[in-house]
Design an enzyme around this catalytic site. Structure first.
Site, mmCIF file in Angstrom:
data_model
loop_
_atom_site.group_PDB
_atom_site.id
_atom_site.type_symbol
_atom_site.label_atom_id
_atom_site.label_comp_id
_atom_site.label_asym_id
_atom_site.label_seq_id
_atom_site.Cartn_x
_atom_site.Cartn_y
_atom_site.Cartn_z
ATOM 1 N N HIS A 58 0.615 -1.160 -0.008
ATOM 2 C CA HIS A 58 0.037 -0.198 0.107
ATOM 3 C C HIS A 58 0.841 1.062 -0.031
ATOM 4 C CE1 HIS A 58 1.163 -0.570 4.326
ATOM 5 N NE2 HIS A 58 0.871 0.904 4.254
ATOM 6 N N ASP A 63 0.673 5.283 1.666
ATOM 7 C CA ASP A 63 -0.205 5.983 2.701
ATOM 8 C C ASP A 63 -0.848 7.070 2.377
ATOM 9 O OD1 ASP A 63 0.803 4.122 4.603
ATOM 10 O OD2 ASP A 63 2.417 5.604 5.345
ATOM 11 N N HIS A 72 4.787 0.210 0.215
ATOM 12 C CA HIS A 72 5.378 -0.329 1.188
ATOM 13 C C HIS A 72 4.489 -1.800 1.827
ATOM 14 C CE1 HIS A 72 3.820 3.210 2.898
ATOM 15 N NE2 HIS A 72 3.659 2.409 4.212
ATOM 16 N N ARG A 81 7.158 -7.833 16.497
ATOM 17 C CA ARG A 81 7.317 -6.359 15.889
ATOM 18 C C ARG A 81 6.320 -5.407 16.113
ATOM 19 N NH1 ARG A 81 6.538 -3.825 10.896
ATOM 20 N NH2 ARG A 81 8.193 -2.001 10.548
#
Length: 323
Positions: free
Chosen positions: A193, A195, A250, A260
């Protein structure tokens, strides 16, 4: 934004590690401006150090974040705020996208949760205020580096009380035990995607997972730096710079034996803000506006109506632009 259907590494993909530009905000100002502009043009991503956000604020935020995700599922589900805010798991967005992620989405202007007995709200509020100051500093440096006369042209959007900025905690599980014998495999945890907002200020723990794609079919893993914030250009900033800055696709993958957690501050304007490049962005290299003016509300509706990975900015391209 883009979803990747297969949970494992895709045939034909290339994985090439990358070192993002590291920018020291305490360096000489003109050099900082030039390096930020260059990074936004070439990578759409960069890291910043000497950013001014106190370490104790960062560490407390990470502590309460991990504590929250360590709670039983029943307790986490109780954090149900006005949509789209609150706790979520697996589901990404409103259109059936799925991922190996659980998250907490908060209004950045009021980053609080109900029945807070751990000072979560006050700690996260302090973090958000500090990161907002960092975002404003970076946006001013961008405007100066671009030669925009009104250097507050970008920061004006987030200093308004009705800005639409959000704070998102993402918690990713470690690699599945069945995959641990194959060090080259990974699971896509949050699909491909870009942002949609203006700018993203990202903090993650020292566990790899972020990958960016600077060219189709090639994924570049980003090595996390615990001393830095990762900054990336959003779709709106690409429009407001008339395409000079790039909003790069990304994704997040699980490729570690450790959990994470990333915390993203998404800088967004008020819903009625008109998104258009200032006249100084029309140059001999870009002799017309690449995108027609639109409001953040219009673009947000488009973003929320599509699946991850579907292209969005092209819907607002100026049909009269020069090719």
């Amino acid at each position: 934004m883009v979803v990747v259907a297969s949970p494992n590494s895709m045939i034909g993909e290339k994985i090439l590690p990358i070192d993002l530009p590291m920018i020291d905000l305490s360096a000489e100002r003109s050099m900082v401006m030039k390096r930020i502009v260059k990074a936004c043009e070439e990578y759409g991503f960069f890291n910043v150090i000497n950013h001014g956000v106190p370490y104790d604020i960062i560490s407390k935020m990470e502590e309460v974040g991990f504590d929250f995700f360590a709670k039983p599922m029943e307790q986490k589900k109780l954090v149900a705020l006005d949509k789209p805010f609150g706790y979520g798991c697996k589901n990404i967005g409103f259109n059936g996208d799925m991922g190996e992620v659980e998250y907490l989405l908060l209004n950045a202007n009021v980053p609080s949760i109900p029945n807070d007995s751990s000072n979560f709200s006050s700690i996260v509020r302090a973090y958000t205020e500090a990161v907002k100051e960092l975002a404003c500093e970076i946006l001013v440096l961008m405007a100066e580096g671009l030669g925009v006369p009104n250097t507050s042209i970008f920061t004006t959007f987030i200093t308004q009380l009705d800005n639409d900025s959000i704070l998102r905690f993402n918690h990713y599980p470690p690699k599945n035990s069945k995959d641990r014998d194959n060090s080259h495999s990974y699971n896509v945890a949050f699909g491909e995607h870009s942002d949609p907002q203006i700018l993203t200020i990202l903090r993650s723990n020292a566990v790899p997972g972020l990958q960016i794609s600077l060219q189709h079919g090639v994924w570049n893993p980003v090595v996390p730096d615990p001393s830095a914030f990762c900054v990336n250009v959003g779709d709106l900033l690409q429009v407001m710079t008339n395409g000079r800055f790039v909003s790069v696709r990304h994704r997040a993958v699980t490729n570690s034996y450790k959990c994470r957690m990333s915390v993203a501050y998404f800088v967004a304007p008020p819903l009625d803000a008109c998104i258009v490049a200032p006249s100084v962005m029309v140059t001999p290299n870009r002799p017309s506006l690449l995108f027609k003016p639109f409001t953040w509300e219009e673009y947000k509706k488009v973003t929320y109506s599509l699946r991850l990975g579907d292209t969005r900015i092209h819907l607002f391209r100026n049909c009269t632009q020069l090719e």
